[in-house]
Motif scaffolding. Structure first.
Motif: not given
Length: 277
Positions: A33-48
């Motif tokens: 789950r920790k890796v999942n959360q980091v991946a999600f926020w990296l993806l959010a940064f990709v969207w930005v």
């Protein structure tokens, strides 16, 4: 805005996107789950980063960027990232972001090697109109809906296979139940079909006005109507015939294959869609 800045912004987006997909793959294998959360926020940064790139690009070319292969692929990738983030937050469907963004990253990689025509094509500039922009934008949005629908069908087929082989494990628990996956796939196609239909109507209307001598048997036009027919058949079988289950999921996957063929192959064979060359 300088080309160097745009290039660096694109490179940063690719690197962060790759890191996000890699972390989602690690989470897919190990359910971390920790890796999942980091991946999600990296993806959010990709969207930005993608949104910034699109904003600066619009400022650069002074129009909505969907008229070339370079632009269309980037906007398609942005749509996939946007939809996957929204679905992940609103519907809490685990693994949907990973599968969707494997597809999105492939689109980004193809985009990197696409011809980058920054509005230099005289033909494209002459053919710009609000009707054309709406037509292309709606077509790409419908393809985005079909893409996410395909991912749900893919998850359905994986879950179906696990249940059939009685593989009770973490992967089985992380994928949503079959009925939910099928329903979400169906709803996205319900959105995508009328959107594609409206796009085709607007595109034909624009072509009738701007290109009266156009060949109506053009590969891209035929391909687009084949896509519409395939997904209309899906909806007919689902609603009128009550088809459910694996057969419908396979039909949806086959329909998405037609979408890819139409987007990448027929666009290059087309003599009508000149702005994609």
């Amino acid at each position: 805005m300088s080309d160097i800045f745009m290039t660096r912004l694109h490179e940063l987006t690719i690197v962060v996107y790759a890191a996000s997909v890699l972390l989602y793959f690690i989470d897919f294998l190990n359910s971390n789950r920790k890796v999942n959360q980091v991946a999600f926020w990296l993806l959010a940064f990709v969207w930005v980063l993608q949104t910034l790139f699109l904003f600066f690009y619009v400022v650069e070319v002074r129009r909505f960027p969907v008229l070339t292969l370079f632009e269309g692929l980037y906007f398609y990738s942005w749509v996939l990232v946007t939809l996957s983030l929204a679905i992940n937050r609103l519907l809490k469907v685990d693994l949907i972001v990973f599968f969707t963004n494997v597809l999105g990253f492939i689109i980004m990689a193809i985009h990197t090697f696409a011809p980058a025509d920054y509005g230099s094509n005289v033909m494209s500039e002459q053919l710009i109109s609000e009707l054309l922009l709406i037509h292309i934008t709606m077509a790409i949005l419908s393809y985005g809906a079909f893409s996410i629908s395909f991912v749900f069908s893919l998850l359905y087929l994986i879950q179906y296979d696990l249940l059939k082989r009685k593989k009770w494990g973490r992967l089985l628990r992380r994928i949503a139940d079959l009925s939910k996956l099928e329903q979400l796939s169906y709803l996205l196609n319900v959105i995508g079909v009328p959107m594609l239909l409206l796009s085709l109507v607007l595109g034909l209307q624009w072509a009738w006005i701007k290109l009266p001598d156009m060949a109506w048997y053009d590969a891209k036009i035929i391909g687009s109507f084949v896509v519409l027919a395939a997904y209309s058949a899906y909806l007919y079988l689902r609603v009128a015939r009550g088809m459910y289950g694996k057969s419908l999921a396979l039909l949806n996957a086959a329909s998405f294959l037609i979408v890819l063929i139409n987007f990448f192959l027929f666009g290059q064979l087309s003599s009508f869609h000149l702005w994609y060359e």
